[in-house]
Design an enzyme around this catalytic site. Structure first.
Site, short mmCIF file in Angstrom:
data_model
loop_
_atom_site.label_atom_id
_atom_site.label_comp_id
_atom_site.label_asym_id
_atom_site.label_seq_id
_atom_site.Cartn_x
_atom_site.Cartn_y
_atom_site.Cartn_z
N LYS A 165 30.63 25.93 54.04
CA LYS A 165 32.91 25.95 53.52
C LYS A 165 32.66 27.06 53.74
CE LYS A 165 34.14 25.10 49.79
NZ LYS A 165 35.34 26.40 49.37
N ASN A 166 31.80 27.73 52.30
CA ASN A 166 32.51 29.25 52.53
C ASN A 166 32.13 30.16 53.51
OD1 ASN A 166 32.89 28.18 49.84
ND2 ASN A 166 31.54 29.33 48.22
N ARG A 218 41.95 29.76 47.83
CA ARG A 218 42.16 30.72 47.34
C ARG A 218 41.67 31.89 48.37
NH1 ARG A 218 40.81 33.80 42.97
NH2 ARG A 218 39.93 35.82 43.46
N CYS A 248 40.89 26.64 42.46
CA CYS A 248 39.92 25.39 42.17
C CYS A 248 40.15 25.66 40.75
CB CYS A 248 38.01 26.03 42.28
SG CYS A 248 37.27 24.31 42.98
N ARG A 307 40.06 34.27 37.25
CA ARG A 307 39.71 34.70 39.07
C ARG A 307 40.97 35.20 39.93
NH1 ARG A 307 37.86 29.70 42.49
NH2 ARG A 307 36.48 31.14 43.71
N PRO A 308 41.12 36.63 38.78
CA PRO A 308 42.30 37.40 40.00
C PRO A 308 41.71 38.05 40.64
CG PRO A 308 40.99 38.36 37.88
CD PRO A 308 40.24 37.02 38.10
N VAL A 309 42.43 39.02 41.29
CA VAL A 309 41.96 39.56 42.77
C VAL A 309 42.14 41.10 42.50
CG1 VAL A 309 42.83 37.20 44.25
CG2 VAL A 309 44.66 38.76 43.41
N ASP A 310 41.71 41.15 41.27
CA ASP A 310 42.28 42.67 41.45
C ASP A 310 41.67 43.75 41.75
OD1 ASP A 310 40.48 41.62 39.49
OD2 ASP A 310 40.65 43.06 38.66
N LEU A 311 40.38 43.05 42.42
CA LEU A 311 39.31 43.56 42.66
C LEU A 311 39.52 43.91 44.60
CD1 LEU A 311 35.43 43.07 41.12
CD2 LEU A 311 37.39 44.61 40.99
N ASP A 371 27.82 27.63 42.20
CA ASP A 371 28.30 26.41 42.79
C ASP A 371 27.38 25.48 42.74
OD1 ASP A 371 30.97 27.42 43.31
OD2 ASP A 371 30.41 27.93 45.71
N ILE A 413 28.98 33.33 35.70
CA ILE A 413 29.98 33.97 36.92
C ILE A 413 31.62 33.50 36.69
CG2 ILE A 413 30.24 33.69 39.62
CD1 ILE A 413 27.47 35.15 38.84
N ARG A 470 37.61 19.41 49.83
CA ARG A 470 38.11 20.01 50.12
C ARG A 470 36.26 20.80 50.61
NH1 ARG A 470 39.09 23.78 45.75
NH2 ARG A 470 39.03 25.30 47.43
C1 UD1 Z 1 32.74 32.06 45.96
C2 UD1 Z 1 32.72 31.54 46.68
C3 UD1 Z 1 32.89 30.02 44.99
C4 UD1 Z 1 31.43 31.00 44.54
C5 UD1 Z 1 31.61 32.31 44.20
C6 UD1 Z 1 30.65 32.52 43.74
C7 UD1 Z 1 34.44 31.30 48.46
C8 UD1 Z 1 35.63 30.21 49.10
N1 UD1 Z 1 34.26 30.63 47.06
O1 UD1 Z 1 34.04 32.35 45.02
O2 UD1 Z 1 32.61 28.90 45.80
O3 UD1 Z 1 31.31 29.75 43.25
O4 UD1 Z 1 31.70 33.08 44.90
O5 UD1 Z 1 29.23 32.73 44.07
O6 UD1 Z 1 33.98 31.75 49.04
N2 UD1 Z 1 36.78 37.98 40.09
C9 UD1 Z 1 37.71 39.65 40.11
N3 UD1 Z 1 38.40 39.56 40.42
C10 UD1 Z 1 38.70 40.06 41.75
C11 UD1 Z 1 37.84 39.13 42.24
C12 UD1 Z 1 36.87 37.77 41.39
O7 UD1 Z 1 37.69 39.52 38.36
O8 UD1 Z 1 38.95 40.52 41.98
C13 UD1 Z 1 36.16 37.06 39.42
C14 UD1 Z 1 36.13 36.15 39.32
O9 UD1 Z 1 36.98 35.45 38.37
C15 UD1 Z 1 34.85 35.79 39.01
C16 UD1 Z 1 33.28 36.90 39.07
O10 UD1 Z 1 34.82 37.90 39.62
O11 UD1 Z 1 34.47 35.57 37.59
C17 UD1 Z 1 33.03 36.30 40.59
O12 UD1 Z 1 34.17 34.97 41.54
P1 UD1 Z 1 33.59 36.01 43.25
O13 UD1 Z 1 32.15 36.26 43.46
O14 UD1 Z 1 34.90 36.83 43.88
O15 UD1 Z 1 34.59 34.50 43.50
P2 UD1 Z 1 34.69 34.56 45.02
O16 UD1 Z 1 34.89 34.85 46.33
O17 UD1 Z 1 36.76 34.10 44.28
#
Ligand code: UD1
Length: 422
Positions: free
Chosen positions: A22-23, A93, A117, A122-126, A307, A329, A399
């Site tokens: 899925k991912n 997301r 979820c 889970r911000p998107v700042d990065l 996961d 994580i 999902r």
């Molecule tokens: C992806 C997977 C999810 C898995 C996760 C970690 C998909 C669709 N989802 O989620 O199933 O649990 O990887 O292996 O592929 N973070 C920030 N800022 C950002 C982005 C992330 O602070 O801009 C934080 C998140 O809140 C979290 C950590 O970084 O605490 C890791 O998140 P990330 O690896 O980005 O997870 P996803 O890509 O959302």
């Protein structure tokens, strides 16, 4: 709303074929935005999340067609919109990852901030910092990200302060069509990143180092169409491996890459189950006997996947000792603990740690899925609990798990989907 009902106490015996990941699939679907030519994906799982992504892509003007035999074709010959509205993005997301490709192809995009979820902030700042490093101009307006790159994206250096799977993938999706070279430092190394890079390279992209911490991308001016096979779902495979190790019996898993679960197998073996890893299948077998307590902490790949944390915990609720499980994580990923508690588990959560004291047995109960992977842990617990377990809010499960009740049912589980007609 549907629920899943399980009559526990039957060991699993049989074979389960693992679906495509899925991912990986949902990011691979976004690839189609980068080319005017058709993209075909095979070994595609059929899931709510892939449907959500399909709906968003169709809204942007992509022809999306699900074919027979786990095929999907996507053709973004022309785009009719560069706006991803809230109603389509909030459901999942990962749809946010269309921002980079839209920007790379058209120089402008407007994408709603995501939902997803409920496992932490889970911000998107990065993601946004990475796109800015590639020359995007970004503003936030009423819950939307508005991004522009009038003269196109350009190569840049991105150093992630910590590992993010989504931000690494998003950066790759944007940088492939940028002018010049991009370097990603402290990149995620998950198999899904390699899958994405292999697909893009087959389309003519120049990505090297995927699967390592430093990824280099030499931008190209255009990409071709492709036919690409989605990598097997390591989380689905791990979930069924843990189901067998929890419920007992003997299960053969096929169509998987066992090298993608290197952190899981030793822990299953330490818990007392037999693990047999072969080139094209894995067999998990647990005879009667105690589940031994094993500690675990989640890490970015190649560490133990977050996961699978909930599913591992479900097994540890029945151990012969105390297991300490640490979630590194996500800051709020223990929502399954109170639900497992309703089934008789003894779990104390303290910050990022859960202390799981093994109990002799679990009892069936009515429980509620709180997120995608938590739902799977409740199913696994239900397989071994005494009596009937009913797992509500099954839409979480749908999902990310294709035909879970059919796959487990084929192995002798007494499991069925119940619809209340609403
Ligand atoms: C992806 C997977 C999810 C898995 C996760 C970690 C998909 C669709 N989802 O989620 O199933 O649990 O990887 O292996 O592929 N973070 C920030 N800022 C950002 C982005 C992330 O602070 O801009 C934080 C998140 O809140 C979290 C950590 O970084 O605490 C890791 O998140 P990330 O690896 O980005 O997870 P996803 O890509 O959302």
């Amino acid at each position: 709303m549907d629920s899943i009902e399980i009559e526990g106490g039957y060991p699993l015996e049989g074979e389960i074929q693992i679906s495509g990941a899925k991912n990986s699939a949902i990011k691979l679907m976004a690839v189609c935005l980068l080319t005017e030519q058709p993209v075909e994906l095979t070994n595609m799982p059929r899931l709510r999340d892939t449907r959500f992504m399909g709906q968003l892509l169709a809204h942007l003007g992509v022809e999306v067609e699900e074919g027979p035999g786990a095929r999907m074709s996507l053709h973004a010959k022309t785009l009719s919109s560069t706006t991803a509205p809230y109603d389509l993005v909030r459901k999942m997301r990962a749809t946010f990852n269309v921002l980079g490709p839209l920007l790379a192809r058209t120089g402008a995009a407007k994408v709603s901030l995501p939902g997803g979820c409920a496992i932490g902030a889970r911000p998107v700042d990065l993601h946004l910092k990475a796109l800015e490093a590639l020359g995007a101009n970004i503003t936030l307006d009423q819950g939307y990200v508005i991004a522009n790159a009038k003269d196109g994206l350009r190569g840049g250096e991105i150093t992630f302060p910590f590992i993010s799977v989504g931000a690494t993938e998003h950066s790759i999706l944007a940088a492939v069509l940028a002018k010049g070279e991009s370097v990603l430092n402290n990149a995620a190394r998950e198999p899904e990143i390699i899958d994405l890079a292999e697909c893009l390279n087959a389309m003519g992209a120049k990505i090297s180092g995927a699967g390592r911490s430093e990824i280099r991308i030499e931008g190209v001016s255009s990409l071709n169409g492709v036919s690409h096979k989605v990598v097997p779902d390591r989380i689905e495979a791990g979930t069924y491996a843990l189901a067998a190790a929890t419920a007992g019996g003997k299960v053969k898993l096929t169509n998987l890459r066992h090298d993608h679960l290197g952190a899981l197998w030793p822990l299953i073996a330490q818990s007392g189950a037999d693990v047999s890893l072969k080139a094209d299948h894995v067999i998990i077998e647990r005879e009667t006997g105690p589940i031994r307590a094993v500690d675990m902490d989640t890490q970015a790949y190649p560490g133990f996947p977050t996961d699978l944390q909930a599913q591992f915990m479900a097994m540890m609720t029945l151990s012969d000792g105390v297991s300490i499980i640490r979630e590194n994580i996500f800051e709020n990923r223990f929502m399954h603990c109170p639900e497992l508690g309703r089934m008789g588990a003894n779990i104390t959560v303290s910050g990022r740690e859960a202390i799981v004291r093994g109990v002799k047995s679990l009892q069936g109960a009515q429980v509620m899925a709180t997120d995608l992977r938590a739902s799977a842990s409740l199913i696994n617990a239900g397989l071994v609990a005494k009596g009937k377990t009913s797992v509500g809010r099954v839409y979480h499960l749908d999902r990310g798990f294709e035909h879970i009740e059919i796959k487990l049912g084929q192995c002798g589980a007494k499991i069925k989907r119940v619809s209340d007609g609403s």
